[in-house]
Design a protein around this motif. Structure first.
Motif, short mmCIF file in Angstrom:
data_model
loop_
_atom_site.label_atom_id
_atom_site.label_comp_id
_atom_site.label_asym_id
_atom_site.label_seq_id
_atom_site.Cartn_x
_atom_site.Cartn_y
_atom_site.Cartn_z
N PRO A 269 11.26 69.05 -72.34
CA PRO A 269 11.80 69.77 -71.19
C PRO A 269 10.70 70.13 -70.19
CG PRO A 269 12.81 70.61 -73.18
CD PRO A 269 11.69 69.68 -73.61
N GLY A 270 10.94 69.80 -68.92
CA GLY A 270 10.00 70.12 -67.86
C GLY A 270 8.81 69.20 -67.72
N GLU A 271 8.63 68.25 -68.64
CA GLU A 271 7.48 67.35 -68.60
C GLU A 271 7.64 66.32 -67.48
OE1 GLU A 271 4.74 65.25 -71.88
OE2 GLU A 271 6.85 64.67 -72.00
N GLU A 272 6.71 66.33 -66.51
CA GLU A 272 6.78 65.37 -65.41
C GLU A 272 6.32 64.00 -65.92
OE1 GLU A 272 4.73 66.91 -61.98
OE2 GLU A 272 6.09 68.63 -61.86
N HIS A 273 7.12 62.98 -65.61
CA HIS A 273 6.86 61.64 -66.11
C HIS A 273 7.53 60.61 -65.19
CE1 HIS A 273 10.86 62.55 -67.68
NE2 HIS A 273 11.04 61.25 -67.83
N TRP A 274 7.24 59.35 -65.45
CA TRP A 274 7.97 58.24 -64.84
C TRP A 274 8.10 57.14 -65.88
CZ3 TRP A 274 5.66 53.45 -64.53
CH2 TRP A 274 4.26 53.40 -64.54
N HIS A 275 9.03 56.21 -65.65
CA HIS A 275 9.20 55.07 -66.55
C HIS A 275 9.69 53.87 -65.78
CE1 HIS A 275 13.31 56.93 -67.12
NE2 HIS A 275 12.56 58.01 -67.12
N GLY A 276 9.41 52.68 -66.31
CA GLY A 276 9.83 51.46 -65.64
C GLY A 276 9.33 50.23 -66.36
N GLY A 277 9.60 49.08 -65.74
CA GLY A 277 9.15 47.81 -66.30
C GLY A 277 7.65 47.64 -66.12
N THR A 278 7.06 46.71 -66.84
CA THR A 278 5.66 46.37 -66.60
C THR A 278 5.60 45.48 -65.36
OG1 THR A 278 5.67 44.39 -67.97
CG2 THR A 278 5.16 46.49 -69.08
N SER A 279 4.38 45.14 -64.95
CA SER A 279 4.24 44.31 -63.76
C SER A 279 4.77 42.89 -63.99
CB SER A 279 2.78 44.26 -63.32
OG SER A 279 1.97 43.73 -64.34
N GLN A 280 4.89 42.47 -65.26
CA GLN A 280 5.32 41.11 -65.55
C GLN A 280 6.60 41.01 -66.37
OE1 GLN A 280 2.12 38.79 -67.11
NE2 GLN A 280 0.78 39.26 -65.40
N ASN A 281 7.16 42.15 -66.79
CA ASN A 281 8.34 42.11 -67.66
C ASN A 281 9.41 43.09 -67.24
OD1 ASN A 281 5.83 41.66 -69.77
ND2 ASN A 281 7.54 40.28 -70.07
N MET A 282 10.66 42.67 -67.43
CA MET A 282 11.77 43.59 -67.28
C MET A 282 11.79 44.53 -68.47
SD MET A 282 14.87 41.16 -65.96
CE MET A 282 15.90 42.56 -65.57
N MET A 283 12.48 45.65 -68.29
CA MET A 283 12.67 46.59 -69.40
C MET A 283 14.05 47.20 -69.25
SD MET A 283 12.54 50.10 -70.46
CE MET A 283 11.53 51.03 -69.34
N CYS A 284 14.74 47.31 -70.36
CA CYS A 284 16.05 47.95 -70.38
C CYS A 284 15.98 49.08 -71.40
CB CYS A 284 17.12 46.95 -70.77
SG CYS A 284 18.78 47.66 -70.84
N HIS A 285 16.47 50.26 -70.99
CA HIS A 285 16.55 51.36 -71.95
C HIS A 285 17.85 52.11 -71.79
CE1 HIS A 285 15.73 54.35 -68.88
NE2 HIS A 285 14.44 54.12 -68.81
N ILE A 286 18.19 52.82 -72.84
CA ILE A 286 19.29 53.79 -72.77
C ILE A 286 18.62 55.13 -72.53
CG2 ILE A 286 21.20 54.88 -73.98
CD1 ILE A 286 21.41 52.29 -75.66
N ALA A 287 19.01 55.79 -71.44
CA ALA A 287 18.47 57.11 -71.10
C ALA A 287 19.51 58.14 -71.49
CB ALA A 287 18.16 57.19 -69.61
N MET A 288 19.09 59.14 -72.27
CA MET A 288 20.01 60.19 -72.74
C MET A 288 19.41 61.55 -72.43
SD MET A 288 20.77 58.37 -76.39
CE MET A 288 19.24 57.44 -76.39
N LEU A 289 20.25 62.44 -71.90
CA LEU A 289 19.80 63.79 -71.59
C LEU A 289 20.98 64.73 -71.61
CD1 LEU A 289 20.26 64.53 -68.14
CD2 LEU A 289 19.13 62.33 -68.25
N GLU A 290 20.67 66.02 -71.64
CA GLU A 290 21.68 67.06 -71.56
C GLU A 290 21.66 67.64 -70.16
OE1 GLU A 290 22.06 69.88 -74.93
OE2 GLU A 290 20.18 68.93 -75.52
N GLY A 291 22.84 67.75 -69.56
CA GLY A 291 22.95 68.35 -68.24
C GLY A 291 22.59 69.82 -68.27
N SER A 292 22.44 70.38 -67.08
CA SER A 292 22.03 71.76 -66.95
C SER A 292 22.54 72.33 -65.64
CB SER A 292 20.50 71.83 -67.00
OG SER A 292 20.04 73.12 -66.74
N ASP A 293 22.98 73.58 -65.65
CA ASP A 293 23.38 74.28 -64.43
C ASP A 293 24.38 73.51 -63.57
OD1 ASP A 293 21.67 76.38 -65.11
OD2 ASP A 293 19.98 75.41 -64.14
N GLY A 294 25.35 72.90 -64.20
CA GLY A 294 26.38 72.18 -63.47
C GLY A 294 25.98 70.80 -63.00
#
Length: 133
Positions: free
Chosen positions: A88-113
């Motif tokens: 929680p609160g950790e600043e980050h980024w994610h994505g593919g590498t410069s030469q490869n696609m990447m697929c992920h399932i992103a899961m999170l809990e909502g907050s404050d509506g």
């Protein structure tokens, strides 16, 4: 119990992503659950902006090779089958590498509506290239 409907693939908004990123929502909050889950596909070089989640985020890589990077410079290279937790609160980024696609399932809990995500600035090309090393 019910079978969730198949959702159309949408291109992720350029305001929060660099490059071509495609999203298929899997599950939106349904009270009392706050679970939000999506399949996210990144083309080579594509990535999120810097961001954080009020309740953290779980990323499970299903295909390809990608990166998850935190502000302190930690770089995790994800491959199919890998799972990464961002606190929680950790600043980050994610994505593919410069030469490869990447697929992920992103899961999170909502907050404050909402989804509890705080979107920040884009990842600079220099930051992205440094994470590749």
């Amino acid at each position: 119990m019910n079978l969730e409907p198949l959702t159309p693939t949408a291109q992720a908004p350029a305001t929060n992503f660099t490059g071509r990123v495609y999203v298929n929502p899997l599950h939106a909050k349904q009270e009392p659950s706050q679970l939000i889950a999506s399949i996210v596909r990144f083309t080579p070089g594509a990535r999120t902006n810097w961001h954080s989640h009020a309740n953290g985020q779980l990323l499970h890589c299903t295909d390809g090779s990608g990166l998850v990077v935190t502000r302190d410079g930690t770089v995790i290279r994800m491959r199919a089958g890998d799972t990464v937790w961002t606190a929680p609160g950790e600043e980050h980024w994610h994505g593919g590498t410069s030469q490869n696609m990447m697929c992920h399932i992103a899961m999170l809990e909502g907050s404050d509506g909402g989804d509890g995500t705080t979107w920040l600035e884009p990842v600079a090309d220099e930051e992205y290239q440094a994470a590749q090393a």
